[in-house]
Design an enzyme around this catalytic site. Sequence first.
Site, PDB file in Angstrom:
ATOM      1  N   ASN A 196      30.194  32.021  38.224  1.00  0.00           N
ATOM      2  CA  ASN A 196      30.947  32.856  37.296  1.00  0.00           C
ATOM      3  C   ASN A 196      32.273  33.217  37.970  1.00  0.00           C
ATOM      4  O   ASN A 196      32.337  34.130  38.775  1.00  0.00           O
ATOM      5  CB  ASN A 196      30.127  34.124  36.968  1.00  0.00           C
ATOM      6  CG  ASN A 196      30.886  35.075  36.066  1.00  0.00           C
ATOM      7  OD1 ASN A 196      31.939  34.724  35.518  1.00  0.00           O
ATOM      8  ND2 ASN A 196      30.364  36.284  35.906  1.00  0.00           N
ATOM      9  N   TRP A 197      33.298  32.486  37.595  1.00  0.00           N
ATOM     10  CA  TRP A 197      34.608  32.693  38.244  1.00  0.00           C
ATOM     11  C   TRP A 197      35.332  33.948  37.749  1.00  0.00           C
ATOM     12  O   TRP A 197      36.347  34.345  38.322  1.00  0.00           O
ATOM     13  CB  TRP A 197      35.505  31.461  38.031  1.00  0.00           C
ATOM     14  CG  TRP A 197      35.180  30.317  38.933  1.00  0.00           C
ATOM     15  CD1 TRP A 197      34.246  30.302  39.937  1.00  0.00           C
ATOM     16  CD2 TRP A 197      35.801  29.025  38.945  1.00  0.00           C
ATOM     17  NE1 TRP A 197      34.238  29.077  40.565  1.00  0.00           N
ATOM     18  CE2 TRP A 197      35.188  28.282  39.969  1.00  0.00           C
ATOM     19  CE3 TRP A 197      36.801  28.427  38.186  1.00  0.00           C
ATOM     20  CZ2 TRP A 197      35.560  26.961  40.250  1.00  0.00           C
ATOM     21  CZ3 TRP A 197      37.170  27.112  38.461  1.00  0.00           C
ATOM     22  CH2 TRP A 197      36.555  26.395  39.487  1.00  0.00           C
ATOM     23  N   LYS A 198      34.841  34.517  36.649  1.00  0.00           N
ATOM     24  CA  LYS A 198      35.504  35.703  36.062  1.00  0.00           C
ATOM     25  C   LYS A 198      36.992  35.383  35.828  1.00  0.00           C
ATOM     26  O   LYS A 198      37.325  34.224  35.568  1.00  0.00           O
ATOM     27  CB  LYS A 198      35.284  36.928  36.960  1.00  0.00           C
ATOM     28  CG  LYS A 198      33.795  37.086  37.321  1.00  0.00           C
ATOM     29  CD  LYS A 198      33.438  38.395  37.948  1.00  0.00           C
ATOM     30  CE  LYS A 198      31.944  38.421  38.220  1.00  0.00           C
ATOM     31  NZ  LYS A 198      31.445  39.703  38.698  1.00  0.00           N
ATOM     32  N   HIS A 229      27.429  39.797  29.772  1.00  0.00           N
ATOM     33  CA  HIS A 229      27.698  40.175  31.158  1.00  0.00           C
ATOM     34  C   HIS A 229      28.044  41.665  31.214  1.00  0.00           C
ATOM     35  O   HIS A 229      28.701  42.195  30.304  1.00  0.00           O
ATOM     36  CB  HIS A 229      28.844  39.336  31.729  1.00  0.00           C
ATOM     37  CG  HIS A 229      28.970  39.514  33.206  1.00  0.00           C
ATOM     38  ND1 HIS A 229      29.617  40.591  33.756  1.00  0.00           N
ATOM     39  CD2 HIS A 229      28.495  38.777  34.239  1.00  0.00           C
ATOM     40  CE1 HIS A 229      29.532  40.495  35.085  1.00  0.00           C
ATOM     41  NE2 HIS A 229      28.856  39.402  35.399  1.00  0.00           N
ATOM     42  N   GLU A 258      20.910  40.765  36.360  1.00  0.00           N
ATOM     43  CA  GLU A 258      22.042  41.186  37.167  1.00  0.00           C
ATOM     44  C   GLU A 258      22.054  42.709  37.296  1.00  0.00           C
ATOM     45  O   GLU A 258      22.662  43.403  36.463  1.00  0.00           O
ATOM     46  CB  GLU A 258      23.354  40.726  36.517  1.00  0.00           C
ATOM     47  CG  GLU A 258      23.505  39.224  36.462  1.00  0.00           C
ATOM     48  CD  GLU A 258      24.968  38.795  36.654  1.00  0.00           C
ATOM     49  OE1 GLU A 258      25.205  37.886  37.435  1.00  0.00           O
ATOM     50  OE2 GLU A 258      25.860  39.405  36.030  1.00  0.00           O
ATOM     51  N   SER A 294      25.971  39.596  44.144  1.00  0.00           N
ATOM     52  CA  SER A 294      26.255  39.360  45.565  1.00  0.00           C
ATOM     53  C   SER A 294      25.405  38.256  46.194  1.00  0.00           C
ATOM     54  O   SER A 294      25.095  38.310  47.382  1.00  0.00           O
ATOM     55  CB  SER A 294      26.107  40.657  46.372  1.00  0.00           C
ATOM     56  OG  SER A 294      27.003  41.636  45.884  1.00  0.00           O
ATOM     57  N   GLY A 323      29.119  35.111  41.593  1.00  0.00           N
ATOM     58  CA  GLY A 323      30.500  35.475  41.296  1.00  0.00           C
ATOM     59  C   GLY A 323      31.402  35.196  42.474  1.00  0.00           C
ATOM     60  O   GLY A 323      31.874  34.066  42.679  1.00  0.00           O
TER      61      GLY A 323
HETATM   62  P1  PGA Z   1      28.979  38.656  42.309  1.00  0.00           P
HETATM   63  O1  PGA Z   1      29.073  38.532  40.726  1.00  0.00           O
HETATM   64  O2  PGA Z   1      28.248  37.457  42.813  1.00  0.00           O
HETATM   65  O3  PGA Z   1      30.404  38.690  42.760  1.00  0.00           O
HETATM   66  O4  PGA Z   1      28.239  39.925  42.591  1.00  0.00           O
HETATM   67  C1  PGA Z   1      27.989  38.104  39.969  1.00  0.00           C
HETATM   68  C2  PGA Z   1      28.254  38.336  38.511  1.00  0.00           C
HETATM   69  O5  PGA Z   1      28.861  39.359  38.155  1.00  0.00           O
HETATM   70  O6  PGA Z   1      27.893  37.486  37.682  1.00  0.00           O
END
Ligand code: PGA
Length: 255
Positions: A10-12, A95, A167, A217, A238
Site C-alpha cells: 500500500n503505497w498510499k 482503509h 489493521e 508496521s 505500507g
Molecule cells: P504501515 O501501513 O505498514 O506503514 O504501517 C500499513 C497500512 O496502513 O496499510
Amino acid sequence: MLMKPLIAANWKMNKNVEEAISFIDEFKELVKNVKNTEIVIFPAFTSLCKLKKLVENTNIKLGAQNMHFEEKGAFTGEVSALMLKDFCEYVILGHSERREFFNEDNFLINKKLIAALNTSLRPILCVGEDLEQRKKGKTKEIIENQLKNCLKGVDKNQILKMDIAYEPIWAISKGNPNHKAATAEDAEEGHKLIRNFIKNMFDEHIAKNIRIIYGGSMKPENARELLSMPDINGGLVGNASLDAKSFAEVCGVKI
Ligand code: PGA
C-alpha cells in the site's frame, strides 16, 4: 487454504510515475523467483496505466487504493470500479485513513465492496480498532460491527473472491519506520476473531479458506514471525513497501 498467501504494497500517496517505474524495474528482478506468494502493488491511480505494461509477464499484480461505488456519472474527482478494471485486479476498501480523513463509514464501504465484487475487482476490506477502543476492551465489538456492516449483502459465492485485512490502527506506522507492529500473538488474536465471525456468518469451509492478512508496521524484521502464525495469510505493507529491497524481503518470506 486454497489460495497462496498475499503480500500487498500500500503505497498510499507516495511515488510519482517515474519513481513507480524505477521501483518496479528493481523489484521485479528481486522477486522473480517468488512462486508461492501472490504479490500486489497498490500505487497511486496516476501510475496504474504505466505500471500495467511493466508488470506484464511478471508475478506482480496491481490494485487501486480506493474507488467510487457508482459505475459512472457526475462525481467529480472519483474513479469507478469499471474504470479500474482496465488497469488492475484489486482494490483496497475501508482503509482506516479513508475512514478517518475522508469520513468513510461502514455503510459507504459496503456499497463500494458490492460494486467491486459485481465488477470482478478483488477487494481487500480493511478492519481494525484504534488504541482507545482497544484500551476500553472494545476490540471484538468494533471489528465485528465493521464486518457485519461492510459485508451486508455479500453471499457465499462472493466472499472467497475478496480478502480481509486486519489493521489495528495503533500499529500503523504513519510513515515512521520505527513504529511498533502488533505482536504476533496480538495480531493472531485479531485474525482468529475475524475468522470466527466469518465462520458464524458463512460456514467452516469458507472460514478456513478466506485470506486474512495483517497490516501495521510489517517489515523485514518482523514479517517472518507474523507470517508464521496460523491465521495470518499475508500482509498489507505500507512504509516498508516503498523500498524495493525491503518489500522484496517481505515477499520472499514464504518463497
Ligand atoms: P504501515 O501501513 O505498514 O506503514 O504501517 C500499513 C497500512 O496502513 O496499510
